[in-house]
Design a protein around this motif. Structure first.
Motif, mmCIF file in Angstrom:
data_model
loop_
_atom_site.group_PDB
_atom_site.id
_atom_site.type_symbol
_atom_site.label_atom_id
_atom_site.label_comp_id
_atom_site.label_asym_id
_atom_site.label_seq_id
_atom_site.Cartn_x
_atom_site.Cartn_y
_atom_site.Cartn_z
ATOM 1 N N MET A 1 24.660 67.507 8.423
ATOM 2 C CA MET A 1 24.538 66.169 7.828
ATOM 3 C C MET A 1 23.918 65.195 8.840
ATOM 4 S SD MET A 1 25.778 66.526 4.788
ATOM 5 C CE MET A 1 26.605 65.140 4.014
ATOM 6 N N GLY B 1 20.243 65.725 8.977
ATOM 7 C CA GLY B 1 19.695 65.127 7.754
ATOM 8 C C GLY B 1 19.557 63.622 7.914
ATOM 9 N N SER B 2 20.604 62.978 8.444
ATOM 10 C CA SER B 2 20.557 61.519 8.643
ATOM 11 C C SER B 2 19.476 61.155 9.644
ATOM 12 C CB SER B 2 21.890 60.997 9.182
ATOM 13 O OG SER B 2 22.935 61.377 8.359
ATOM 14 N N GLN C 1 21.960 64.516 0.987
ATOM 15 C CA GLN C 1 22.308 65.277 2.199
ATOM 16 C C GLN C 1 23.203 66.493 1.916
ATOM 17 O OE1 GLN C 1 23.726 62.664 5.314
ATOM 18 N NE2 GLN C 1 21.780 61.586 5.423
ATOM 19 N N ARG D 1 22.344 70.268 2.780
ATOM 20 C CA ARG D 1 23.267 71.063 3.600
ATOM 21 C C ARG D 1 23.570 72.407 2.916
ATOM 22 N NH1 ARG D 1 28.260 72.565 4.563
ATOM 23 N NH2 ARG D 1 29.158 71.713 2.667
#
Ligand code: HEM
Length: 402
Positions: free
Chosen positions: A146, A149-150, A159, A163
């Motif tokens: 995560m 992703g951020s 997200q 994942r």
């Protein structure tokens, strides 16, 4: 003389042997003492295990090249077979590293702190008041995916889906060595998803790392510049995910186990958060999540009185280097207050981990948030499960009792 004539017959190390991998430290100690240049005949690779040797070789990229791959079983005699910077030498590496350095800034990493804290709360809060949970499966393996992703700028609402695909893309069924159908499908989803994200940022740039990468200009040797191709952009996304997910998950898995085994040190951390950054360095030294970096030898080179021929594969064992008594006093003792000037668990030299500051922050916040909710837990070495790869070492499952 054969390469391994100088080493004891009963000294055997290979990273694919599950029994050795469960606890390689006794073998690594013997290698440091008895065969500082080790040769494995079965898989045809050399290995350096002392801190100073790993450090020096990491700095000498002309002799010890990354451009043939750095994963023992994936190395190729062919040069430059990948566009990922971790598998490049200068000047190609230099250009990409500069470009990523400009996008993965201190500000971008620092801005992730609130997001990381809220992810910790999301994953850990449901277990407050429970009897226990699997610290890696429920938390340590989820958090870094995560976070990457951020970092890239994947919208929060997507997200969890990304994942899921990332997990599925890496899933290997027991007994299989290749990706299965489900994994290939997940790769397809990821590729399609990130292509859309790239296209959106070409049309409408935002304040995120992916927009920066899309807009970046690669400086070429002749002074001209060009934008990254789609394949190069996907390569970056894959590299950041593969380098940033598994490693952090393993570091946090080791953390759950080692702090349970050293409750008095855990108590110190719970009482004084200022000790946590030092504890992270000690955890990295003590159980390096990425303990083996392979290199391709570009010229005949003499090491410990033996010639390692050009074209050989050599493993730099930074996991062993962290336990080298020549460098660290009482190296097998886990001590969160140990002063550590430097270690090689993030590599060294040109390829020094570009995500090190993010990894350090993630680990610090994860430990803070864990201790705030669970000052005590019990985990046992008999109950953990380990991942089995030649590059990443650590637990895939650490059940903890609260
Ligand atoms: C505890 C966590 C981590 C550990 C132990 C770790 C370890 C390493 C090591 C040992 C290397 C050197 C590889 C070599 O010399 O061949 C490396 C490079 C790299 N790491 Fe990490 N890493 C971690 C987290 C991360 C994170 C969070 C990211 C992403 C943001 C990341 C991205 C990279 C990249 C892109 C490289 C290649 C750098 C280059 O080739 O110049 N790593 N890492």
């Amino acid at each position: 003389m054969k390469p391994n004539d100088m080493q004891p017959d009963d000294l055997y190390y290979d990273p694919y042997d599950y029994a050795i991998d469960a606890d390689p430290h006794p073998v690594w100690r013997r290698m440091r003492d008895e065969a500082p240049l080790y040769y494995n005949r079965e898989y045809d690779f050399y290995a350096l295990s002392r801190y100073r040797d790993v450090y020096d070789a990491s700095l000498d990229h002309q002799t010890f090249s990354s451009a043939h791959g750095t994963v023992l079983e994936l190395m190729s005699r062919k040069h430059d077979f990948s566009t990922m910077m971790i598998w490049l030498d200068p000047p190609d590496h230099t250009q990409l590293r500069k470009l990523v350095g400009r996008t993965l800034t201190v500000r971008r990493v620092a801005e992730l702190e609130p997001r990381i804290r809220s992810l910790c709360a999301e994953y850990l809060d449901p277990f407050v008041g429970s009897a226990g949970f699997d610290y890696v499966e429920e938390f340590a393996a989820r958090l870094p995916v995560m976070v990457i992703g951020s970092l890239l700028g994947v919208p929060v609402e997507d997200q969890e889906t990304v994942r899921g695909w990332t997990d599925q893309s890496l899933h290997v069924e027991p007994g299989e060595t290749q990706s299965n159908k489900g994994a290939l499908e997940a790769w397809g989803h990821l590729r399609g998803y990130f292509q859309e994200q790239i296209d959106q940022r070409r049309r409408d740039p935002r304040d995120d790392l992916m927009s920066d990468l899309v807009a970046s200009e690669l400086e070429l040797e002749d002074g001209s510049t060009r934008r990254l191709t789609d394949d190069e952009l996907h390569g970056f996304v894959n590299l950041l995910s593969s380098a940033g997910n598994e490693t952090v998950a393993r570091l946090l898995g080791w953390t759950a186990l080692l702090l349970s085994e050293h409750p008095e040190q855990r108590e110190q951390l719970a009482a004084d958060a200022a000790l946590i950054p030092g504890a992270v360095e000690e955890l990295l030294r003590y159980e390096a999540p990425s303990p083996i970096q392979a290199r391709y030898v570009t010229r005949d080179v003499e090491l410990h009185g033996q010639i390692v021929p050009e074209g050989s594969k050599i493993a730099l064992l930074n996991g062993s280097a962290g336990r080298d008594e020549r460098e660290f006093t009482d190296a097998d003792r886990f001590d969160i207050t140990r002063p550590i000037d430097s270690h090689v668990s993030f590599g060294y030299g040109l390829h020094f981990c570009i995500g090190a500051s993010l990894a350090r922050m993630e680990a610090r916040l994860a430990i803070e948030e864990t201790l705030a909710r669970f000052p005590r837990w019990e985990a046992s070495r008999e109950k953990i499960e380990m991942v089995h790869t030649s590059t990443v070492r650590g637990p895939s499952s650490v059940p903890i009792l609260l």
